[in-house]
Motif scaffolding. Structure first.
Motif: not given
Length: 172
Positions: A129-135, A138-143
């Motif tokens: 869950p922590g790794v998926l939250e970081i991903v 990160g994807y939201t920031g990139w988008f």
């Protein structure tokens, strides 16, 4: 209770078992006395209950009278379906293959149920869950950086959404 078969037990009004042949003593000191827990008081009746019953009985009487005279009950005649129900009914009537649509709906519900089970199982794993939250962050920031920060990119995204909407809906 009593060890002899000639002893008689009776229940007094205070919810205790009393040996009739034993001399009277206080309930706490008597080894032959067993107290039973008292029952809680019955739940209080709400004040609007008789009113609901009266309304229900009047409704039934109206329906019986309407059926006896051959008229439609006033409630049924006056009740109309909401606009969304009419829209759904019209859309359902236009569907040619109702079996396929129903099958797809049931399959969709099962897929959502299975997906939620899988997501909850993944959520119980220690690090995932922590790794998926970081991903996700990160994807939201990139988008946001790629599509929303600069005006030409925002306009291109809005145009792409409009084109996709027109393609799905089918209006040109």
């Amino acid at each position: 209770m009593a060890s002899t078969s000639s002893s008689t037990l009776s229940i007094s009004s205070s919810s205790t078992l009393v040996d009739v042949k034993a001399p009277r003593q206080s309930a706490a000191a008597s080894p032959q006395c067993v107290t039973l827990p008292t029952l809680p008081p019955p739940p209080a009746q709400t004040q609007n209950r008789p009113w609901k019953t009266t309304v229900y009985c009047r409704k039934i009487a109206r329906n019986v009278m309407a059926m006896a005279t051959g008229e439609a009950p006033a409630e049924v005649a006056a009740t109309e379906l909401p606009e969304i129900a009419k829209t759904v009914q019209e859309a359902w009537d236009k569907v040619e293959d109702k079996y396929a649509v129903t099958s797809l709906a049931v399959t969709g519900v099962i897929a959502i149920w299975g997906s939620s089970g899988m997501i909850s199982a993944i959520d119980r794993l220690p690090l995932v869950p922590g790794v998926l939250e970081i991903v996700g962050i990160g994807y939201t920031g990139w988008f946001v950086y790629k599509n929303l920060v600069f005006k030409p990119d925002r306009e291109a995204l809005v145009q792409k959404i409009k084109d996709t909407y027109k393609e799905v809906i089918g209006s040109g």
